[in-house]
Write an enzyme that holds these catalytic residues in place. Structure first.
Site, mmCIF file in Angstrom:
data_model
loop_
_atom_site.group_PDB
_atom_site.id
_atom_site.type_symbol
_atom_site.label_atom_id
_atom_site.label_comp_id
_atom_site.label_asym_id
_atom_site.label_seq_id
_atom_site.Cartn_x
_atom_site.Cartn_y
_atom_site.Cartn_z
ATOM 1 N N TYR A 484 0.844 -1.197 0.000
ATOM 2 C CA TYR A 484 0.000 0.000 0.000
ATOM 3 C C TYR A 484 0.883 1.253 0.000
ATOM 4 O O TYR A 484 0.987 1.955 -0.974
ATOM 5 C CB TYR A 484 -0.958 -0.010 1.189
ATOM 6 C CG TYR A 484 -1.982 1.103 1.118
ATOM 7 C CD1 TYR A 484 -3.100 0.963 0.307
ATOM 8 C CD2 TYR A 484 -1.829 2.277 1.841
ATOM 9 C CE1 TYR A 484 -4.047 1.980 0.205
ATOM 10 C CE2 TYR A 484 -2.767 3.299 1.756
ATOM 11 C CZ TYR A 484 -3.870 3.136 0.944
ATOM 12 O OH TYR A 484 -4.794 4.152 0.852
ATOM 13 N N SER A 564 -6.508 0.942 -4.577
ATOM 14 C CA SER A 564 -6.587 2.360 -4.276
ATOM 15 C C SER A 564 -5.192 2.971 -4.399
ATOM 16 O O SER A 564 -4.575 2.898 -5.465
ATOM 17 C CB SER A 564 -7.200 2.567 -2.896
ATOM 18 O OG SER A 564 -7.540 3.907 -2.669
ATOM 19 N N ASP A 647 -17.782 3.869 -7.839
ATOM 20 C CA ASP A 647 -16.688 4.335 -6.992
ATOM 21 C C ASP A 647 -16.650 5.854 -7.029
ATOM 22 O O ASP A 647 -16.260 6.458 -8.027
ATOM 23 C CB ASP A 647 -15.367 3.753 -7.497
ATOM 24 C CG ASP A 647 -14.200 4.009 -6.549
ATOM 25 O OD1 ASP A 647 -14.340 4.874 -5.665
ATOM 26 O OD2 ASP A 647 -13.159 3.346 -6.698
ATOM 27 N N HIS A 681 -16.057 2.150 -3.749
ATOM 28 C CA HIS A 681 -14.613 1.959 -3.631
ATOM 29 C C HIS A 681 -14.275 0.698 -2.840
ATOM 30 O O HIS A 681 -13.280 0.039 -3.123
ATOM 31 C CB HIS A 681 -14.002 3.184 -2.947
ATOM 32 C CG HIS A 681 -12.510 3.224 -3.016
ATOM 33 N ND1 HIS A 681 -11.824 3.342 -4.205
ATOM 34 C CD2 HIS A 681 -11.558 3.166 -2.035
ATOM 35 C CE1 HIS A 681 -10.522 3.352 -3.964
ATOM 36 N NE2 HIS A 681 -10.333 3.244 -2.657
#
Length: 706
Positions: A484, A564, A647, A681
């Site tokens: 991430y 993301s 989203d 999302h």
């Protein structure tokens, strides 16, 4: 600007007649993709020409874009549905996910509120337990819509437990409507219905007569990217018209900020915070005993630090990185709020202080030591009382409970220990297990290795590697590297049932602790943001190189995954080092970083990434923006892009444009765009949807690794 109108007819015809090769089992070559016409859009930014050939794919309301999306998703579904082993993976995922689960309970008055999902339910249900009485259902989102597209968002009970405010989210999007339910009767108020509750975070007054909350207008005439700048703090009194709610803090017009309000349990102090992204917070306090006309007094304004405030007993207990990159705790007297009068009660340590709460008249602190949890109980003035014992290397939630009651709850889990929820006594440390997740896996077959390796600039980076006991390091194992690296989000050893279908097929699952996260304090976060964002990608690439160098896997058997901000990570890694990976699983991603801030919630991330509008940051952003670094003729990894049609956080235009660019340019594996319907999302908020995604991800990756 859009491509010439003459392109439209050809586009629609091409989308309508998409063909496929007979079977992906036998086909090494990619499928024949729907036509994605290349426009001639070129922007000149700070003197540099920036081509954007798929600008037309930004507008999902255009008929030709809708047809293109349908053709892309249809191709992806047909391709994925034929993959060998996919159905077996789906069946195993069903066994792992359709089990009873529960969340950490919240106590208010004599009531416990908690989420629980029965083994065959699609969505978790909000339950309430009144003292010794049997548990009962309060809110069940499973019946809110026929297709399951309406989700339950955040919820907050009043201090006496008599009412509860909660968000209803269509398509599991961020947009929400706030409702209030009477806990005794289950009756939902028809008066206390508040639209514009995307960032609501209601904070109740002690008497339960109303709450402070963040409001944002739903007016379609306001550009989507500008809406965050319209946030207001309001106060709603139950039974009154929400459109007339008192404005406590007016909008500041800055769409890069978030504003919230919190009232203390005793109703004495109102704290208002204005977050500038994830790097700085402004704090004001109001003494409510002086009435609503009392001023909001600045506590920390204009300082480049974060202040996490807990108002208690007339004082402010603040977890902050001001003067302490690994965080410390200070106490502030609202009558003398200037920093020179602050008192430090918990100094900075070598571990990273992640959270603070007040429970049972004590401080409950959660630390990360090499990305694993440590929980401590201290007196209200900071003296150590005890450490809460944890079963092993893993991650625990922040202890929660009432400020003036002895009982606290927390969860614990690790890669090989399913979630457990424990209750503990703050006074004497005695405790018991309240819930245990029962998943049909044999964790004893697997072990966790924590590795440390140098990044490109020599910075030590850590990584968890989950593998079968006695796994051979001969480079033959399929490996999936997850990351991430942003927004202070730590990658911790949490239990994920979804990784077991991969592990059970001989796979290795790794998660790297990249700069941009919070595992090692604020310096670690800032080391992977704005002009230093490339450090995040370098750390991830170094993690992959470590897995190969140490024999865990080989490039031909290495997949990468992220969603993301993690989707940006995957996009950057595959465009910068396509030779290092065989497969990329890129979910709800940011990929056009030159224009990201113009869509969805993009402006709220400018503090994290910077903006291409800023000439000082344009060069750094342009240098890594994945969409702008797809080169014709390169052999890119086989790529599965997973997008969601509703989203409203990361606009799906990123996935569309990148898919078109990669399909046009790549001479490598297939590039598929899978679009989930009625999903935001976070996905579709349905277990069956998650099962399908797990099966598609792993079957796609394994099929490409032969």
């Amino acid at each position: 600007m859009h491509p010439h109108r003459s392109f439209t007819a050809a586009l629609l015809a091409a989308c309508a007649c998409t063909t496929m090769r007979p079977s992906p089992k036998a086909a090494a070559a990619p499928p024949e993709y729907p036509s994605s016409l290349r426009g001639d859009v070129v922007d000149v930014l700070h003197g540099e020409r920036v081509a954007d050939p798929y600008r037309w794919l930004e507008d999902a309301s255009r008929p030709e874009v809708k047809d293109w999306m349908a053709a892309q998703d249809g191709l992806a579904r047909r391709w994925l549905g034929r993959l060998p082993g996919r159905d077996d993976i789906a069946r195993r995922a069903q066994e792992l996910l359709y089990v009873e689960s529960a969340g950490v309970p919240v106590k208010r008055g004599e009531r416990l509120f908690f989420m629980r999902r029965a083994a065959r339910q699609e969505k978790a249900v909000l339950w309430v337990k009144d003292g010794a009485a049997p548990e009962r259902v309060l809110l069940d989102p499973n019946g809110w819509s026929r297709d399951g597209s309406v989700a339950l968002g955040g919820w907050e009970p009043s201090w006496d437990g008599r009412r509860l405010a909660y968000q209803v989210k269509p398509n599991n999007s961020d947009e929400a409507i706030l409702h209030v339910v009477a806990v005794d009767s289950g009756e939902v108020s028809q008066v206390d219905e508040i639209p514009g509750a995307k960032y609501a975070s209601p904070s109740w007054t002690p008497d339960g007569g109303g709450f402070y909350y963040t409001w944002i207008p739903s007016d379609p005439r306001i550009p989507v990217d500008e809406r965050p700048g319209w946030q207001e703090v309001r106060f709603h009194r139950l039974g009154e018209d929400p459109s007339r709610d008192a404005v406590i803090r007016e909008r500041n017009g800055d769409p890069t900020t978030f504003v919230q309000a919190q009232v203390s349990r005793d109703g004495r102090l109102l704290v208002v915070t204005l977050a500038h992204g994830w790097s700085a917070t402004d704090v004001w306090v109001r003494d409510l005993r002086a009435g609503d006309a009392a001023p909001l007094v600045p506590v920390a304004v204009g300082r480049p630090h974060i202040y996490d405030v807990w108002p208690y007993a007339g004082r402010l207990f603040i977890r902050t990185n001001d003067g302490a990159p690994l965080w410390r705790v200070v106490v502030v007297d609202p009558a003398r709020p200037e920093p020179e009068h602050w008192t430090e009660i918990v100094p900075e340590r070598e571990a990273t202080l992640q959270g603070l709460s007040v429970v049972g008249g004590h401080l409950a602190l959660s630390y990360l030591e090499r990305a694993a949890s440590r929980l401590e109980i201290r007196t209200i003035d900071g003296r150590a009382v005890r450490t809460i014992p944890l079963p092993s290397l893993g991650i625990a939630s922040q202890p929660s409970g009432e400020e003036d009651e002895d009982e606290a709850f927390y969860s614990f889990e690790s890669f090989t220990i399913p979630r457990e929820i424990h209750r503990t006594s703050i006074r004497d440390g005695n405790g018991s297990r309240w819930f245990k997740l029962d998943v049909p896996v044999d964790p004893g077959r697997y072990q966790i290795t924590q590795a440390t390796f140098p990044s490109r600039d020599g910075t030590p980076v850590s990584m968890f590697i989950v593998h079968a006991r006695g796994a051979k390091r001969d480079g033959t194992s399929p490996a999936l590297l997850y990351g991430y690296g942003g927004f202070q989000v730590p990658m911790t050893p949490s239990f994920r049932a979804s990784i077991y279908p991969w592990l059970e097929r001989g796979g290795i699952w790794a998660v790297a602790n990249l700069r941009g996260g919070s595992e090692y304090g604020e310096a670690w976060h800032q080391g992977g943001m704005r002009e230093r964002k490339q450090n995040t990608f370098d750390d991830f690439i170094a993690a992959a190189e470590h897995l190969v160098r140490e024999g865990w896997t080989a490039p031909a058997r290495l997949a990468i995954q992220g969603g993301s901000n993690g989707g940006l990570l995957v996009g950057a890694a595959l465009t910068q080092r396509p030779d290092l990976f065989r497969v990329a699983l890129c979910e709800v991603p940011l990929l056009d970083m030159v224009r990201y801030h113009r869509f969805g919630s993009g402006r709220t991330w400018i503090q994290e990434y910077g903006s291409a509008d800023d000439p000082a940051l344009f060069a750094a952003i342009r240098a890594y923006s994945p969409y702008h670094h797809v080169e014709d003729g390169k052999a890119y990894p086989a790529t599965l892009l997973l997008s969601a049609d509703a989203d409203d956080r990361v606009d799906p235009m990123h996935a569309r444009k990148f898919a078109a660019a990669l399909q046009h340019a790549s001479r490598g594996g297939p590039v598929l765009l899978r679009i989930e319907a009625n999903a935001g999302h976070g996905g579709a908020d349905l277990l069956r949807s998650e099962v399908e995604k797990i099966a598609d991800r792993y079957a796609f990756a394994l099929s490409q690794m032969n």
